[in-house]
Design an enzyme around this catalytic site. Sequence first.
Site, PDB file in Angstrom:
ATOM      1  N   HIS A  38       3.889  16.742  -3.784  1.00 52.26           N
ATOM      2  CA  HIS A  38       4.225  16.088  -5.058  1.00 52.26           C
ATOM      3  C   HIS A  38       3.339  14.866  -5.246  1.00 52.26           C
ATOM      4  CE1 HIS A  38       8.042  18.274  -5.244  1.00 52.26           C
ATOM      5  NE2 HIS A  38       8.296  17.883  -4.017  1.00 52.26           N
ATOM      6  N   GLY A  41       3.898  11.218  -3.624  1.00 51.62           N
ATOM      7  CA  GLY A  41       4.224  11.278  -2.193  1.00 51.62           C
ATOM      8  C   GLY A  41       5.701  11.091  -1.901  1.00 51.62           C
ATOM      9  N   GLY A 270      13.170   6.629  12.948  1.00 54.53           N
ATOM     10  CA  GLY A 270      11.747   6.306  12.855  1.00 54.53           C
ATOM     11  C   GLY A 270      10.932   7.445  12.261  1.00 54.53           C
ATOM     12  N   HIS A 443      17.066 -23.826 -13.277  1.00 54.06           N
ATOM     13  CA  HIS A 443      18.522 -23.842 -13.059  1.00 54.06           C
ATOM     14  C   HIS A 443      19.204 -23.198 -14.252  1.00 54.06           C
ATOM     15  CE1 HIS A 443      22.454 -25.368 -11.867  1.00 54.06           C
ATOM     16  NE2 HIS A 443      22.642 -25.704 -13.138  1.00 54.06           N
TER      17      HIS A 443
END
Length: 464
Positions: A38, A41, A270, A443
């Site tokens: 694809h 990836g 992993g 802020h």
Amino acid sequence: MAPQTFDVIVIGAGPGGYVAAIRASQLGQKVAIIEREHLGGICLNWGCIPTKALLRSAEVFHLMHRAKEFGLSATGVSFDLDAVVARSRGVAKQLSGGIGHLMKKHKITVFMGTATLPKAGEVAVTTGKGVESLTAKNIILATGARARELPGLEADGDLVWTYRHALQPKRMPKKLLVIGSGAIGIEFASFFNTLGADTTVVEVMDRVLPVEDAEISAFAKKSFVKQGMKILEKTTVKKLDRANGVVTAHLESASGTVTETFDTVISAVGIIGNVEGLGLEALGVKIDRTHVVTDEYCRTGVAGLYAIGDIAGAPWLAHKASHEGVMVAELIAGGHPHPIKPNSIAGCTYCHPQVASVGLTEEKAKAAGYAVKVGRFPFIGNGKAIALGEAEGMIKTIFDAKTGELLGAHMVGAEVTELIQGYVIGRTLETTEEDLMNTVFPHPTLSEMMHESVLDAYGRALHI
């Protein structure tokens, strides 16, 4: 048939490969890209993007249960797992289609097929129509990585899942075991736990999220436990016994081995690099533990052959792959790009609460010989966090006591994956504590906590 000739051939169209191809094309190169599955990836199709879509659904579901806190009413709150997954797949499809459009826009020739390198400067692509022969002076390997499977813990798609199965779950797990508490493991644990699965996470290291700063890991763990997760550290899954609809896990720790049954196991232990079948060894490419050995410019040592992204080793992050792709494209075009500094690449984990970090942990900074100044600021001291109903979290900054260099920043809490970039820019610009103290933060924002954390490192925090 005569081979087709290009200036640059990219093998793999994930976030490393397709970005390398675009940048090379922008720089006037004639480019081909080869992809066997694809465009986009793993990242776009089976990784970063669809998981974030799932996690967003879980986050909204979690907020719906908190409606009363915000003066709202939501009754009969439920979820449709198939619809959640369908949304996630739709997001992935939209982005993958976008990559196809980008390839056309930049006049990059796309070959859908499997590549091998018969010799230096040559690529053979096996497509549905047969074998195409391509040549180029410069070839970029961007073949990525896949899930590591440990003996006895292999996925079967039924009882034991990899991330791929977890992205398209055939059922909602009732009792879930997640093996591994890195980003992938903890994100799926967070998703299914929020939707109501009884979730256990097993980690072989001494703490969850083991690459993070110890203080951040501890904070995150406390939050996960509060949400009902069971966390087992310094524990190994020795064996999985599979039966009809049930997996019995043999869990080994310092106190011995216990067995526990689950209906679903996700293995997230992993990744391994996709280095096989390309013909790299015959070319003289050095491979170390399934990763191509490169220098800081991603050169393999074989003239004109580069390796980027996951195949070239840690950190295994899409943004690292993309940046390496740009760097290599510029190098090929005769430019002088800066090499990538792994310590200035942020890591982000989208569990609940989010975790993000850049640079050295406190432990690593001290081990490297730095005298450090450490600042912390809690979300509970920030007006925006309280207004959002997200008062759980903290920001930690680490400075070199001698020079004021920002050595590392570590965060846990709402939207920290967006906030971390402020510190990433700071590290790239080689900022000191003085620059950060003199910067005016708007802020009310969560970003004010970044300012306060810096001030705290020097005993100057205002709101704590």
